[in-house]
Design a protein around this motif. Structure first.
Motif, PDB file in Angstrom:
ATOM      1  N   UNK A 110       0.828  -1.194   0.000  1.00  0.00           N
ATOM      2  CA  UNK A 110       0.000   0.000   0.000  1.00  0.00           C
ATOM      3  C   UNK A 110       0.866   1.249   0.000  1.00  0.00           C
ATOM      4  N   UNK A 111       0.501   2.224  -0.828  1.00  0.00           N
ATOM      5  CA  UNK A 111       1.264   3.464  -0.924  1.00  0.00           C
ATOM      6  C   UNK A 111       1.016   4.377   0.263  1.00  0.00           C
ATOM      7  N   UNK A 112       1.622   5.540   0.227  1.00  0.00           N
ATOM      8  CA  UNK A 112       1.466   6.517   1.294  1.00  0.00           C
ATOM      9  C   UNK A 112       2.716   6.636   2.136  1.00  0.00           C
ATOM     10  N   UNK A 113       2.904   7.813   2.711  1.00  0.00           N
ATOM     11  CA  UNK A 113       4.106   8.076   3.501  1.00  0.00           C
ATOM     12  C   UNK A 113       4.176   7.202   4.740  1.00  0.00           C
ATOM     13  N   UNK A 114       3.026   6.807   5.293  1.00  0.00           N
ATOM     14  CA  UNK A 114       3.008   5.984   6.495  1.00  0.00           C
ATOM     15  C   UNK A 114       3.716   4.651   6.270  1.00  0.00           C
ATOM     16  N   UNK A 115       3.378   3.977   5.167  1.00  0.00           N
ATOM     17  CA  UNK A 115       4.005   2.695   4.877  1.00  0.00           C
ATOM     18  C   UNK A 115       5.413   2.856   4.338  1.00  0.00           C
ATOM     19  N   UNK A 116       5.597   3.789   3.419  1.00  0.00           N
ATOM     20  CA  UNK A 116       6.914   3.958   2.783  1.00  0.00           C
ATOM     21  C   UNK A 116       7.998   4.338   3.789  1.00  0.00           C
ATOM     22  N   UNK A 117       7.666   5.211   4.738  1.00  0.00           N
ATOM     23  CA  UNK A 117       8.666   5.628   5.728  1.00  0.00           C
ATOM     24  C   UNK A 117       9.071   4.451   6.612  1.00  0.00           C
ATOM     25  N   UNK A 118       8.080   3.623   6.958  1.00  0.00           N
ATOM     26  CA  UNK A 118       8.397   2.455   7.798  1.00  0.00           C
ATOM     27  C   UNK A 118       9.273   1.460   7.048  1.00  0.00           C
ATOM     28  N   UNK A 119       8.915   1.172   5.808  1.00  0.00           N
ATOM     29  CA  UNK A 119       9.688   0.210   5.026  1.00  0.00           C
ATOM     30  C   UNK A 119      11.119   0.697   4.841  1.00  0.00           C
ATOM     31  N   UNK A 120      11.282   1.988   4.603  1.00  0.00           N
ATOM     32  CA  UNK A 120      12.625   2.543   4.432  1.00  0.00           C
ATOM     33  C   UNK A 120      13.440   2.408   5.713  1.00  0.00           C
ATOM     34  N   UNK A 121      12.834   2.710   6.863  1.00  0.00           N
ATOM     35  CA  UNK A 121      13.552   2.588   8.130  1.00  0.00           C
ATOM     36  C   UNK A 121      13.870   1.133   8.441  1.00  0.00           C
ATOM     37  N   UNK A 122      12.928   0.227   8.150  1.00  0.00           N
ATOM     38  CA  UNK A 122      13.174  -1.194   8.383  1.00  0.00           C
ATOM     39  C   UNK A 122      14.314  -1.695   7.505  1.00  0.00           C
ATOM     40  N   UNK A 123      14.360  -1.238   6.266  1.00  0.00           N
ATOM     41  CA  UNK A 123      15.407  -1.628   5.336  1.00  0.00           C
ATOM     42  C   UNK A 123      16.780  -1.186   5.836  1.00  0.00           C
ATOM     43  N   UNK A 124      16.848   0.027   6.360  1.00  0.00           N
ATOM     44  CA  UNK A 124      18.129   0.574   6.825  1.00  0.00           C
ATOM     45  C   UNK A 124      18.581  -0.094   8.125  1.00  0.00           C
ATOM     46  N   UNK A 125      17.658  -0.177   9.094  1.00  0.00           N
ATOM     47  CA  UNK A 125      18.041  -0.639  10.433  1.00  0.00           C
ATOM     48  C   UNK A 125      18.159  -2.154  10.559  1.00  0.00           C
ATOM     49  N   UNK A 126      17.453  -2.883   9.698  1.00  0.00           N
ATOM     50  CA  UNK A 126      17.419  -4.336   9.858  1.00  0.00           C
ATOM     51  C   UNK A 126      17.947  -5.101   8.652  1.00  0.00           C
ATOM     52  N   UNK A 127      18.535  -4.387   7.687  1.00  0.00           N
ATOM     53  CA  UNK A 127      19.211  -5.067   6.588  1.00  0.00           C
ATOM     54  C   UNK A 127      20.552  -4.402   6.282  1.00  0.00           C
ATOM     55  N   UNK A 128      20.528  -3.115   5.971  1.00  0.00           N
ATOM     56  CA  UNK A 128      21.761  -2.408   5.625  1.00  0.00           C
ATOM     57  C   UNK A 128      22.748  -2.400   6.801  1.00  0.00           C
ATOM     58  N   UNK A 129      22.263  -2.099   7.996  1.00  0.00           N
ATOM     59  CA  UNK A 129      23.159  -2.021   9.153  1.00  0.00           C
ATOM     60  C   UNK A 129      23.794  -3.364   9.502  1.00  0.00           C
ATOM     61  N   UNK A 130      23.028  -4.445   9.660  1.00  0.00           N
ATOM     62  CA  UNK A 130      23.683  -5.728   9.964  1.00  0.00           C
ATOM     63  C   UNK A 130      24.552  -6.239   8.819  1.00  0.00           C
ATOM     64  N   UNK A 131      24.126  -5.997   7.572  1.00  0.00           N
ATOM     65  CA  UNK A 131      24.950  -6.416   6.437  1.00  0.00           C
ATOM     66  C   UNK A 131      26.276  -5.680   6.440  1.00  0.00           C
ATOM     67  N   UNK A 132      26.257  -4.384   6.727  1.00  0.00           N
ATOM     68  CA  UNK A 132      27.493  -3.599   6.785  1.00  0.00           C
ATOM     69  C   UNK A 132      28.414  -4.117   7.882  1.00  0.00           C
ATOM     70  N   UNK A 133      27.831  -4.463   9.030  1.00  0.00           N
ATOM     71  CA  UNK A 133      28.633  -4.999  10.133  1.00  0.00           C
ATOM     72  C   UNK A 133      29.269  -6.325   9.752  1.00  0.00           C
ATOM     73  N   UNK A 134      28.511  -7.179   9.075  1.00  0.00           N
ATOM     74  CA  UNK A 134      29.030  -8.482   8.651  1.00  0.00           C
ATOM     75  C   UNK A 134      30.156  -8.307   7.647  1.00  0.00           C
ATOM     76  N   UNK A 135      29.949  -7.468   6.642  1.00  0.00           N
ATOM     77  CA  UNK A 135      30.965  -7.270   5.605  1.00  0.00           C
ATOM     78  C   UNK A 135      32.230  -6.660   6.186  1.00  0.00           C
ATOM     79  N   UNK A 136      32.080  -5.665   7.061  1.00  0.00           N
ATOM     80  CA  UNK A 136      33.248  -5.027   7.677  1.00  0.00           C
ATOM     81  C   UNK A 136      34.019  -6.022   8.534  1.00  0.00           C
TER      82      UNK A 136
END
Length: 363
Positions: A197-223
């Motif tokens: 579903x579109x809208x800032x409510x969903x998009x903002x959450x998905x973006x934060x979830x992507x950063x905090x629960x995928x990008x951050x742990x992946x960066x830690x693993x790679x480093x």
């Protein structure tokens, strides 16, 4: 193009109305053949059934062996048990429910259980994901010694395990209180965050979830693993004449590659799918394809223990000893027995003060 999943814009209800072609909603009746052929649901049910059996066995075995042998309760093994517990909960709340739903062709337990399943699978899945990151960081600290003669103790391990649960709860609880929602996804037999579903409510959450629960742990693993490999290669280069050192470096390299690739194979498709759909609502993704990343990520509960635990020699010896009634038939003189002092599964780098060089010793 548009996802072939009719979802109301009102995310607070997360309801699916009856479609014009009289396709029942995800909680009302079988979705075949409207979403996919019945054979597709049955194949997914077979996959989930297999995952339930294997994941329950291997993760239960990890927990049982860890309780049976005190020497496995070292601080560095805490996170492995934490990973096994998280994987076992993903199996219980996710794979088992998905198996039942796919056999029936729809979410038979209703909307409330759908939201609970989406929350629990997200919570425990992210705990497992962050456990892999903490495990990588622990190995970096212990082996590369960036903090000098820092001793990794029990309280550090408990803090690391506690962090995975608290951090995961912080980012998976919001959909229960209105920041996005948990809805049926793909074949409508499992539930997850509302990517659709579109809208800032969903998009903002998905973006934060992507950063905090995928990008951050992946960066830690790679480093962590990249630094570990660089350190080991530097030490191995100083000891070219040592076959033991060269073999240890090759073994660690293979293990690190396997760990990183397993992480990416498991989570990259799911993260990519979620971000693509969240950014471009006009893209067409068939229900079967939309479900695959979610179901495939659940298979990590099977191979996580194989890669991160069963490749640990000390744990493997204890497991075989327990399963073979107190005697490990595959034990070698090097392995000795479970009463030995092996620190298997870990490669240590120690300094040789007289020569100013380093030494790689495989356990």
């Amino acid at each position: 193009m548009h996802l072939t999943m009719p979802i109301l814009v009102n995310s607070s209800t997360a309801a699916f109305p009856l479609e014009k072609n009289s396709t029942p909603g995800p909680f009302d009746g079988p979705q075949w053949p409207h979403q996919a052929p019945r054979s597709t649901y049955l194949m997914v049910a077979v996959l989930m059934g297999t995952v339930v059996v294997l994941a329950s066995f291997v993760n239960g075995l990890v927990i049982l062996v860890s309780l049976r042998y005190k020497k496995l309760r070292s601080p560095l093994n805490y996170i492995l048990v934490n990973l096994a517990v998280a994987d076992l909960l993903v199996t219980l709340f996710g794979s088992t429910v998905s198996f039942s739903n796919n056999v029936n062709g729809y979410f038979i337990l209703g909307k409330s259980v759908c939201e609970f399943e989406g929350f629990m699978v997200s919570l425990t899945g992210i705990v497992g994901l962050w456990s892999l990151a903490i495990l990588a960081f622990e190995r970096y600290i212990v082996i590369c010694k960036p903090m000098g003669d820092f001793r990794f103790q029990q309280r550090h391990a408990v803090i690391g395990c506690g962090f995975t649960w608290v951090w995961s709860l912080i980012w998976t609880a919001p959909p229960l209180f209105g920041w996005s929602s948990y809805v049926p996804e793909g074949l409508r037999t499992s539930c997850g965050p509302n990517w659709y579903t579109g809208g800032s409510n969903n998009n903002s959450y998905i973006m934060m979830l992507f950063i905090t629960c995928f990008i951050m742990p992946l960066s830690m693993i790679l480093f962590s693993y990249a630094t570990l490999l660089i350190t080991l290669r530097a030490v191995a280069a100083q000891q070219k004449e040592s076959e033991t050192t060269q073999r240890a470096e090759r073994e660690v390299t293979r293990m690190v590659i396997a760990m990183v690739m397993a992480f990416l194979v498991c989570w990259l498709p799911y993260a990519t799918f979620a971000m693509v759909v969240a950014i471009d609502k006009n893209i067409v993704i068939q229900p079967t394809l939309a479900s695959m990343p979610s179901y495939f990520s659940k298979t990590a509960t099977v191979y996580n223990p194989v890669i991160y635990v069963f490749m640990n020699k000390q744990f493997r010896n204890c497991m075989l000893t327990m399963m073979c009634c107190g005697r490990n038939p595959f034990a070698t003189e090097e392995d000795s027995s479970v009463t030995g002092t092996s620190t298997a599964g870990k490669t240590e780098i120690s300094s040789v003060s007289s020569g100013g060089s380093s030494k790689v010793t495989p356990a």
